[in-house]
Design a protein around this motif. Sequence first.
Motif, mmCIF file in Angstrom:
data_model
loop_
_atom_site.group_PDB
_atom_site.id
_atom_site.type_symbol
_atom_site.label_atom_id
_atom_site.label_comp_id
_atom_site.label_asym_id
_atom_site.label_seq_id
_atom_site.Cartn_x
_atom_site.Cartn_y
_atom_site.Cartn_z
ATOM 1 N N THR A 3 1.019 -1.092 -0.013
ATOM 2 C CA THR A 3 0.012 -0.182 -0.054
ATOM 3 C C THR A 3 0.809 1.275 0.100
ATOM 4 O O THR A 3 2.080 1.298 0.582
ATOM 5 N N VAL A 4 0.477 2.176 -0.601
ATOM 6 C CA VAL A 4 1.269 3.495 -0.941
ATOM 7 C C VAL A 4 0.408 4.712 -0.693
ATOM 8 O O VAL A 4 -0.731 4.763 -1.222
ATOM 9 N N LYS A 5 0.927 5.575 0.508
ATOM 10 C CA LYS A 5 0.180 6.702 0.869
ATOM 11 C C LYS A 5 0.664 8.005 -0.021
ATOM 12 O O LYS A 5 1.773 8.149 0.072
ATOM 13 N N MET A 6 -0.234 8.495 -0.600
ATOM 14 C CA MET A 6 0.059 9.670 -1.258
ATOM 15 C C MET A 6 -0.738 11.157 -0.899
ATOM 16 O O MET A 6 -1.884 10.638 -0.595
ATOM 17 N N PHE A 19 -9.472 16.304 -7.936
ATOM 18 C CA PHE A 19 -8.461 15.174 -8.290
ATOM 19 C C PHE A 19 -8.957 13.904 -7.811
ATOM 20 O O PHE A 19 -8.615 12.815 -8.409
ATOM 21 N N ILE A 20 -9.086 13.887 -6.423
ATOM 22 C CA ILE A 20 -9.409 12.645 -5.744
ATOM 23 C C ILE A 20 -10.683 12.055 -6.157
ATOM 24 O O ILE A 20 -10.773 10.847 -6.370
ATOM 25 N N ARG A 21 -11.406 13.040 -6.422
ATOM 26 C CA ARG A 21 -13.012 12.224 -6.702
ATOM 27 C C ARG A 21 -13.008 11.865 -8.024
ATOM 28 O O ARG A 21 -13.606 10.971 -8.452
ATOM 29 N N THR A 22 -12.113 12.341 -9.173
ATOM 30 C CA THR A 22 -12.184 11.844 -10.480
ATOM 31 C C THR A 22 -11.632 10.255 -10.364
ATOM 32 O O THR A 22 -11.976 9.720 -11.303
ATOM 33 N N ILE A 23 -10.671 9.910 -9.557
ATOM 34 C CA ILE A 23 -9.983 8.980 -9.573
ATOM 35 C C ILE A 23 -10.197 7.751 -8.641
ATOM 36 O O ILE A 23 -10.039 6.470 -9.073
ATOM 37 N N SER A 24 -10.960 8.118 -7.675
ATOM 38 C CA SER A 24 -11.179 7.076 -6.445
ATOM 39 C C SER A 24 -12.012 6.120 -6.706
ATOM 40 O O SER A 24 -13.225 6.523 -7.323
ATOM 41 N N GLU A 25 -11.972 4.904 -6.539
ATOM 42 C CA GLU A 25 -12.967 3.660 -6.773
ATOM 43 C C GLU A 25 -13.964 3.635 -5.500
ATOM 44 O O GLU A 25 -14.931 3.028 -5.685
ATOM 45 N N ILE A 26 -13.559 4.173 -4.577
ATOM 46 C CA ILE A 26 -14.679 4.280 -3.651
ATOM 47 C C ILE A 26 -14.921 5.704 -3.327
ATOM 48 O O ILE A 26 -14.475 6.797 -3.893
ATOM 49 N N ASP A 27 -16.366 5.851 -2.776
ATOM 50 C CA ASP A 27 -16.907 7.271 -2.513
ATOM 51 C C ASP A 27 -15.828 8.170 -1.725
ATOM 52 O O ASP A 27 -15.464 7.327 -0.737
ATOM 53 N N ILE A 55 -7.232 3.522 -4.842
ATOM 54 C CA ILE A 55 -7.173 3.121 -6.231
ATOM 55 C C ILE A 55 -6.573 1.803 -6.169
ATOM 56 O O ILE A 55 -5.202 1.927 -5.696
ATOM 57 N N THR A 56 -6.913 1.052 -6.751
ATOM 58 C CA THR A 56 -6.274 -0.380 -6.690
ATOM 59 C C THR A 56 -5.604 -0.519 -8.121
ATOM 60 O O THR A 56 -6.190 -0.365 -9.170
ATOM 61 N N VAL A 57 -4.416 -0.413 -8.085
ATOM 62 C CA VAL A 57 -3.590 -0.274 -9.337
ATOM 63 C C VAL A 57 -3.528 -1.844 -9.837
ATOM 64 O O VAL A 57 -3.661 -2.227 -11.188
ATOM 65 N N ASP A 58 -3.243 -2.876 -8.940
ATOM 66 C CA ASP A 58 -3.405 -4.256 -9.485
ATOM 67 C C ASP A 58 -3.251 -5.017 -7.902
ATOM 68 O O ASP A 58 -3.382 -4.485 -6.929
ATOM 69 N N ASP A 60 -1.575 -6.683 -6.215
ATOM 70 C CA ASP A 60 -0.384 -6.033 -5.381
ATOM 71 C C ASP A 60 -0.184 -4.995 -4.823
ATOM 72 O O ASP A 60 0.639 -4.334 -4.000
ATOM 73 N N LEU A 61 -0.772 -3.932 -5.447
ATOM 74 C CA LEU A 61 -0.709 -2.576 -5.160
ATOM 75 C C LEU A 61 -1.872 -1.659 -4.934
ATOM 76 O O LEU A 61 -2.612 -1.435 -6.001
ATOM 77 N N ILE A 62 -2.094 -0.882 -3.938
ATOM 78 C CA ILE A 62 -3.153 -0.048 -3.578
ATOM 79 C C ILE A 62 -2.716 1.282 -3.316
ATOM 80 O O ILE A 62 -1.701 1.341 -2.304
ATOM 81 N N LEU A 63 -3.012 2.359 -4.139
ATOM 82 C CA LEU A 63 -2.747 3.734 -3.465
ATOM 83 C C LEU A 63 -3.915 4.303 -2.578
ATOM 84 O O LEU A 63 -5.177 4.165 -2.654
ATOM 85 N N TYR A 64 -3.763 4.928 -1.581
ATOM 86 C CA TYR A 64 -4.588 5.604 -0.801
ATOM 87 C C TYR A 64 -4.058 7.154 -0.685
ATOM 88 O O TYR A 64 -2.696 7.522 -0.710
ATOM 89 N N LEU A 65 -4.948 7.974 -1.349
ATOM 90 C CA LEU A 65 -4.934 9.368 -1.368
ATOM 91 C C LEU A 65 -5.363 10.143 -0.549
ATOM 92 O O LEU A 65 -6.619 9.911 0.137
ATOM 93 N N PHE A 66 -4.702 11.145 0.063
ATOM 94 C CA PHE A 66 -5.112 11.814 0.975
ATOM 95 C C PHE A 66 -5.157 13.247 0.798
ATOM 96 O O PHE A 66 -3.988 13.939 0.366
ATOM 97 N N GLY A 67 -6.278 14.057 0.634
ATOM 98 C CA GLY A 67 -6.100 15.493 -0.004
ATOM 99 C C GLY A 67 -6.130 16.356 1.073
ATOM 100 O O GLY A 67 -6.789 16.176 2.244
#
Length: 194
Positions: A3-6, A19-27, A55-58, A60-67
């Motif tokens: 998991t990667v936190k950005m 930016f985060i709303r456009t790409i996030s797969e969860i609400d 965002i699940t990239v694949d 093996d990899l999940i991105l967590y975005l914090f605005g």
Amino acid sequence: MQTVKMVVTGPFNAGKTQFIRTISEIDVVSTERKISSDAERVKESTTVAMDFGRITVDQDLILYLFGTPGQKRFDFMWEILSEGMLGFIVLIDSVRPETFREARRILEVFRGYAPTPYVVAANKQDLTDAWDIDDLRIALKIPEQVKVLPCVATGKESVKNVLLELLYSILEEMDAAGITDEMEPATSLTNGEG
Ligand SMILES: Nc1nc2c(ncn2[C@@H]2O[C@H](COP(=O)(O)OP(=O)(O)OP(=O)(O)O)[C@@H](O)[C@H]2O)c(=O)[nH]1
Ligand SMILES: [Mg+2]
């Protein structure tokens, strides 16, 4: 599983929540409140604490975005949100040069939290009066080795491109530091201790 936190930061109204709303797969978990002061009434609401998306990239990899919030009076949240980040994005409002100085200040503050990779995303490039990338780099004094990327936060491909560029920078840095899967980079890079 990695998991990667950005963190997505930048001045008021730059487009961080979008930016985060456009790409996030969860609400997206947002903390937007109605704007009360007249000076900032360029829009209805502003982020007061954070946005959170995933965002699940694949497999093996999940991105967590914090605005982050953009307004200075909520900047006590910045350091809290930066905890454990592996990289950050400074979103610029390309049509409002009066915010560039604040953008530069925010960039410095986040660099001070952790020596992680970061990219600068020049947002609102769809608008005709948007500054171009080269001029923005000069105005904001961004060093050559740091990526300045065009961005339209309402467009999925554009947002994806910015995230991937940051991800590449993070992976390069891990490579250079000789960090492997077994060493759990998510924790070993926290606060630059890796
Ligand atoms: N034309 C255009 N408008 C954008 C773009 N990105 C965001 N916006 C608009 O810019 C305004 C601000 O977007 P937000 O996502 O609320 O900005 P923010 O950075 O989260 O703002 P704060 O939380 O108040 O600091 C909104 O009206 C968005 O619709 C873009 O790429 N192009
Ligand atoms: Mg916001």
